[in-house]
Design a protein around this motif. Structure first.
Motif, PDB file in Angstrom:
ATOM      1  N   ILE A   1       6.757   0.687 -20.042  1.00 25.62           N
ATOM      2  CA  ILE A   1       5.783   0.404 -19.517  1.00 25.62           C
ATOM      3  C   ILE A   1       5.337  -0.835 -18.734  1.00 25.62           C
ATOM      4  O   ILE A   1       4.723  -1.168 -17.771  1.00 25.62           O
ATOM      5  CB  ILE A   1       4.419   0.704 -20.688  1.00 25.62           C
ATOM      6  N   ARG A   2       5.975  -2.021 -19.820  1.00 24.42           N
ATOM      7  CA  ARG A   2       6.047  -3.382 -19.058  1.00 24.42           C
ATOM      8  C   ARG A   2       6.822  -3.435 -17.752  1.00 24.42           C
ATOM      9  O   ARG A   2       6.393  -4.086 -16.868  1.00 24.42           O
ATOM     10  CB  ARG A   2       6.687  -4.227 -20.435  1.00 24.42           C
ATOM     11  N   LYS A   3       8.078  -2.802 -17.554  1.00 24.30           N
ATOM     12  CA  LYS A   3       9.103  -2.885 -16.583  1.00 24.30           C
ATOM     13  C   LYS A   3       8.314  -2.302 -15.288  1.00 24.30           C
ATOM     14  O   LYS A   3       8.634  -2.585 -14.324  1.00 24.30           O
ATOM     15  CB  LYS A   3      10.209  -2.289 -16.942  1.00 24.30           C
ATOM     16  N   SER A   4       7.386  -1.290 -15.775  1.00 24.74           N
ATOM     17  CA  SER A   4       6.578  -0.480 -14.618  1.00 24.74           C
ATOM     18  C   SER A   4       5.736  -1.358 -13.842  1.00 24.74           C
ATOM     19  O   SER A   4       5.236  -1.245 -12.837  1.00 24.74           O
ATOM     20  CB  SER A   4       5.929   0.775 -14.973  1.00 24.74           C
ATOM     21  N   GLY A   5       5.410  -2.589 -14.557  1.00 25.37           N
ATOM     22  CA  GLY A   5       4.317  -3.202 -14.185  1.00 25.37           C
ATOM     23  C   GLY A   5       2.718  -3.018 -14.383  1.00 25.37           C
ATOM     24  O   GLY A   5       1.867  -3.967 -14.159  1.00 25.37           O
ATOM     25  N   PHE A   6       2.584  -1.836 -15.170  1.00 28.98           N
ATOM     26  CA  PHE A   6       1.439  -1.428 -15.600  1.00 28.98           C
ATOM     27  C   PHE A   6       0.807  -2.660 -16.692  1.00 28.98           C
ATOM     28  O   PHE A   6      -0.508  -2.998 -16.542  1.00 28.98           O
ATOM     29  CB  PHE A   6       1.397  -0.196 -16.432  1.00 28.98           C
ATOM     30  N   ILE A   7       1.608  -3.297 -17.268  1.00 27.69           N
ATOM     31  CA  ILE A   7       1.097  -4.220 -18.389  1.00 27.69           C
ATOM     32  C   ILE A   7       0.559  -5.617 -17.303  1.00 27.69           C
ATOM     33  O   ILE A   7      -0.602  -6.133 -17.590  1.00 27.69           O
ATOM     34  CB  ILE A   7       2.147  -4.716 -19.076  1.00 27.69           C
ATOM     35  N   TYR A   8       1.155  -5.809 -16.390  1.00 32.73           N
ATOM     36  CA  TYR A   8       0.682  -6.951 -15.457  1.00 32.73           C
ATOM     37  C   TYR A   8      -0.281  -6.587 -14.274  1.00 32.73           C
ATOM     38  O   TYR A   8      -0.753  -7.455 -13.572  1.00 32.73           O
ATOM     39  CB  TYR A   8       2.189  -7.367 -14.657  1.00 32.73           C
TER      40      TYR A   8
ATOM     41  N   THR B   1      11.499 -11.537 -14.290  1.00 34.32           N
ATOM     42  CA  THR B   1      12.745 -10.688 -13.642  1.00 34.32           C
ATOM     43  C   THR B   1      11.566  -9.801 -12.702  1.00 34.32           C
ATOM     44  O   THR B   1      11.910  -9.606 -11.383  1.00 34.32           O
ATOM     45  CB  THR B   1      13.428  -9.820 -14.535  1.00 34.32           C
ATOM     46  N   PHE B   2      10.685  -9.332 -13.350  1.00 37.60           N
ATOM     47  CA  PHE B   2       9.560  -8.619 -12.657  1.00 37.60           C
ATOM     48  C   PHE B   2       9.020  -9.237 -11.232  1.00 37.60           C
ATOM     49  O   PHE B   2       9.167  -8.772 -10.282  1.00 37.60           O
ATOM     50  CB  PHE B   2       8.629  -8.197 -13.515  1.00 37.60           C
ATOM     51  N   ILE B   3       8.829 -10.488 -11.574  1.00 39.03           N
ATOM     52  CA  ILE B   3       8.173 -11.437 -10.277  1.00 39.03           C
ATOM     53  C   ILE B   3       9.109 -11.554  -9.372  1.00 39.03           C
ATOM     54  O   ILE B   3       8.964 -11.541  -8.046  1.00 39.03           O
ATOM     55  CB  ILE B   3       7.527 -12.689 -10.879  1.00 39.03           C
ATOM     56  N   LYS B   4      10.288 -11.628  -9.724  1.00 40.81           N
ATOM     57  CA  LYS B   4      11.431 -12.028  -8.756  1.00 40.81           C
ATOM     58  C   LYS B   4      11.712 -11.138  -8.075  1.00 40.81           C
ATOM     59  O   LYS B   4      12.287 -11.186  -6.848  1.00 40.81           O
ATOM     60  CB  LYS B   4      12.454 -12.720  -9.786  1.00 40.81           C
ATOM     61  N   GLU B   5      11.838 -10.024  -8.660  1.00 44.30           N
ATOM     62  CA  GLU B   5      12.424  -8.713  -8.107  1.00 44.30           C
ATOM     63  C   GLU B   5      11.330  -8.140  -6.987  1.00 44.30           C
ATOM     64  O   GLU B   5      11.912  -7.480  -5.830  1.00 44.30           O
ATOM     65  CB  GLU B   5      12.552  -7.612  -9.073  1.00 44.30           C
ATOM     66  N   TYR B   6       9.950  -8.319  -7.370  1.00 46.73           N
ATOM     67  CA  TYR B   6       8.812  -7.730  -6.696  1.00 46.73           C
ATOM     68  C   TYR B   6       8.103  -8.641  -5.675  1.00 46.73           C
ATOM     69  O   TYR B   6       7.085  -8.302  -5.255  1.00 46.73           O
ATOM     70  CB  TYR B   6       7.975  -6.638  -7.418  1.00 46.73           C
TER      71      TYR B   6
ATOM     72  N   GLU C   1       7.349  -7.757  -2.235  1.00 48.69           N
ATOM     73  CA  GLU C   1       6.646  -6.491  -1.948  1.00 48.69           C
ATOM     74  C   GLU C   1       5.322  -6.572  -2.310  1.00 48.69           C
ATOM     75  O   GLU C   1       4.375  -5.852  -1.863  1.00 48.69           O
ATOM     76  CB  GLU C   1       7.435  -5.205  -2.674  1.00 48.69           C
ATOM     77  N   ILE C   2       4.810  -7.399  -3.298  1.00 44.67           N
ATOM     78  CA  ILE C   2       3.469  -7.485  -3.964  1.00 44.67           C
ATOM     79  C   ILE C   2       2.657  -8.794  -3.417  1.00 44.67           C
ATOM     80  O   ILE C   2       3.488  -9.690  -3.584  1.00 44.67           O
ATOM     81  CB  ILE C   2       3.446  -7.371  -5.585  1.00 44.67           C
ATOM     82  N   PRO C   3       1.755  -8.568  -2.574  1.00 44.65           N
ATOM     83  CA  PRO C   3       1.146  -9.799  -2.088  1.00 44.65           C
ATOM     84  C   PRO C   3       0.615 -10.906  -3.043  1.00 44.65           C
ATOM     85  O   PRO C   3       0.884 -12.006  -2.669  1.00 44.65           O
ATOM     86  CB  PRO C   3      -0.088  -9.097  -1.621  1.00 44.65           C
ATOM     87  N   PHE C   4       0.320 -10.248  -4.328  1.00 42.31           N
ATOM     88  CA  PHE C   4      -0.194 -11.386  -5.320  1.00 42.31           C
ATOM     89  C   PHE C   4       1.267 -12.373  -5.710  1.00 42.31           C
ATOM     90  O   PHE C   4       0.681 -13.428  -5.813  1.00 42.31           O
ATOM     91  CB  PHE C   4      -0.426 -10.655  -6.587  1.00 42.31           C
ATOM     92  N   PHE C   5       2.355 -11.736  -5.671  1.00 41.29           N
ATOM     93  CA  PHE C   5       3.416 -12.814  -5.863  1.00 41.29           C
ATOM     94  C   PHE C   5       4.096 -13.444  -4.715  1.00 41.29           C
ATOM     95  O   PHE C   5       4.965 -13.908  -5.116  1.00 41.29           O
ATOM     96  CB  PHE C   5       4.439 -11.864  -6.683  1.00 41.29           C
ATOM     97  N   ASN C   6       3.386 -13.387  -3.669  1.00 42.70           N
ATOM     98  CA  ASN C   6       3.963 -14.032  -2.313  1.00 42.70           C
ATOM     99  C   ASN C   6       3.682 -15.280  -2.235  1.00 42.70           C
ATOM    100  O   ASN C   6       3.820 -16.116  -1.259  1.00 42.70           O
ATOM    101  CB  ASN C   6       3.539 -13.101  -1.196  1.00 42.70           C
ATOM    102  N   TYR C   7       2.859 -15.944  -3.319  1.00 37.19           N
ATOM    103  CA  TYR C   7       2.321 -17.145  -3.400  1.00 37.19           C
ATOM    104  C   TYR C   7       2.965 -17.893  -4.683  1.00 37.19           C
ATOM    105  O   TYR C   7       2.904 -17.460  -5.797  1.00 37.19           O
ATOM    106  CB  TYR C   7       0.833 -17.270  -3.387  1.00 37.19           C
ATOM    107  N   SER C   8       3.386 -19.255  -4.543  1.00 40.88           N
ATOM    108  CA  SER C   8       3.831 -19.936  -5.748  1.00 40.88           C
ATOM    109  C   SER C   8       2.691 -20.240  -6.834  1.00 40.88           C
ATOM    110  O   SER C   8       2.851 -20.219  -7.824  1.00 40.88           O
ATOM    111  CB  SER C   8       4.238 -21.354  -5.315  1.00 40.88           C
ATOM    112  N   ASN C   9       1.378 -20.087  -6.207  1.00 41.37           N
ATOM    113  CA  ASN C   9       0.529 -20.056  -7.316  1.00 41.37           C
ATOM    114  C   ASN C   9      -0.445 -18.952  -7.055  1.00 41.37           C
ATOM    115  O   ASN C   9      -1.550 -19.299  -5.846  1.00 41.37           O
ATOM    116  CB  ASN C   9      -0.336 -21.635  -7.482  1.00 41.37           C
ATOM    117  N   PRO C  10      -0.661 -17.707  -7.476  1.00 39.83           N
ATOM    118  CA  PRO C  10      -1.328 -16.863  -6.901  1.00 39.83           C
ATOM    119  C   PRO C  10      -2.769 -17.032  -6.984  1.00 39.83           C
ATOM    120  O   PRO C  10      -3.681 -16.715  -6.181  1.00 39.83           O
ATOM    121  CB  PRO C  10      -0.992 -15.617  -8.047  1.00 39.83           C
TER     122      PRO C  10
END
Length: 398
Positions: free
Chosen positions: A35-42, A281-286, A289-298
């Motif tokens: 569940i955590r790896k899927s991103g649901f937790i985040y 790992t999740f943030i680095k990999e995605y 793809e995910i707008p939220f993580f496209n910023y050094s400080n979301p």
């Protein structure tokens, strides 16, 4: 393709994935890790926990999250009940939502008075998943409100194991979540406006409780012993990781805090390491793809975007705002006094209430009245001296 925005999608999901569900048996750790790896937790789902992945292209974030919530609830049902009876699952989850609905003031829609069990469940899941209906949730990309969505899974698990559920569990667990998040922020050596804003966003995401401030609260004072299930403990630890993550680097004090929290939760060291590793790992990999993580400080991105939007609205309605504020003599006095002393809690409440009342009278500023809109008031207050330079200065002299 399954479309969660169309009636009948749940039945279609079960039919198409009849032999595609993962059998976790009694392995809670594996269930939570997946569940955590899927991103649901985040709060941002990038894949579904099924034997074979299904195509999610063309689906909105809300639609994917609905499917993930349903799948997670069914997985926890299978673990506890040790069967795959979909009809019983749907009946149990509807009874669960009906039980918690009475005191949940944040539900936008009530249970349908009639209709099939599946149609009732579709309505419930639609209520639970945050939709981009206002600028606050839209700019923040659901990352907070839907991160707390896993509490539904934990509460459903509690309901299935205990055979009953009171809102006391939900209130206490939510309160534990926000306390841990607030404590995580409080240990940061250098705090920014963005950190404070993120705490407020967490607070505005609460469904069952109200939380003012962490104050002088210490980790030792938070009662966590009552959480005996592994998935409860791991989730609380992951929330702390989310609060502390900024640049993949943890300060010494932050590491100490995480270790103390893990110890208090009786979480093994390997689980703590996994929690830290997976979020990085999740943030680095995605990230791309995910707008939220496209910023050094979301959080900074959210703040900047919201600040720009609200500033435009204030500028466009400057004359109306000026008139309304000047006519509110008590508000003018309190605002002037706030520049020379700290207002007490009652005075702050008066300022907030009167500003919101003024916003009610200006159609373009109803953004402040939307759920979570109260966190935008500091932006308006910041611009008041520029709106009322002469009148404000006169009050100052008084």
């Amino acid at each position: 393709m399954i479309n969660p925005s169309i009636n009948g999608w749940i039945e279609k999901f079960f039919v198409e994935n009849d032999s595609n569900f993962i059998d976790y048996s009694n392995d809670y750790n594996s269930f939570y890790s997946e569940i955590r790896k899927s991103g649901f937790i985040y709060g941002h789902v990038v894949t579904l926990n099924l034997k074979s992945t299904i195509d999610l292209k063309g689906l909105s974030h809300d639609e994917v999250t609905k499917i993930a919530l349903l799948n997670s609830m069914f997985s926890i049902y299978r673990i506890v009940k040790k069967n795959t009876n979909k009809e019983d699952f749907i009946e149990q989850i509807n009874l669960f939502y009906k039980k918690i609905q009475h005191e949940n003031f944040n539900f936008l829609n009530k249970l349908l008075p009639s209709g099939s069990q599946i149609s009732i469940l579709e309505s419930n899941l639609n209520d639970r998943v945050q939709t981009n209906k206002n600028i606050v949730s839209k700019n923040f990309s659901h990352i907070i409100t839907n991160a707390l969505l896993f509490i539904d899974v934990l509460a459903f698990h509690h309901y299935l194991v205990k055979g009953d559920l009171t809102t006391k569990y939900l209130k206490e667990f939510e309160l534990s979540c926000i306390k841990i998040v607030s404590l995580a922020f409080s240990i940061k050596k250098e705090k920014s406006n963005y950190d404070e804003l993120l705490v407020k966003l967490f607070e505005n995401s609460l469904r069952y409780t109200k939380f003012k401030s962490v104050g002088n609260l210490q980790l030792e004072a938070i009662s966590l012993e009552k959480y005996s299930f592994e998935i409860e403990k791991l989730y609380l630890l992951d929330l702390a990781q989310m609060a502390l993550w900024s640049d993949e680097l943890l300060e010494i004090d932050e590491n100490i805090f995480l270790n103390k929290l893990a110890h208090k939760l009786t979480v093994p060291e390997n689980n703590l390491v996994e929690s830290t590793t997976v979020i990085n790992t999740f943030i680095k990999e995605y990230k791309k793809e995910i707008p939220f993580f496209n910023y050094s400080n979301p959080v900074k991105h959210f703040y900047d975007q919201t600040n720009n939007t609200v500033t435009k609205l204030i500028t466009r309605n400057k004359k109306r705002l000026t008139k309304e504020i000047i006519e509110s003599k008590e508000l003018m006095i309190l605002l002037a006094q706030s520049t020379t002393r700290e207002l007490d809690s009652d005075e702050k409440k008066k300022v907030k209430k009167q500003l919101l009342d003024i916003c009610k009278s200006v159609p373009s500023l109803t953004i402040f009245l939307l759920p979570g809109g109260g966190i935008l008031l500091p932006i308006l207050i910041k611009y008041i001296p520029q709106l009322l330079p002469s009148a404000f200065n006169e009050n100052l002299e008084d």
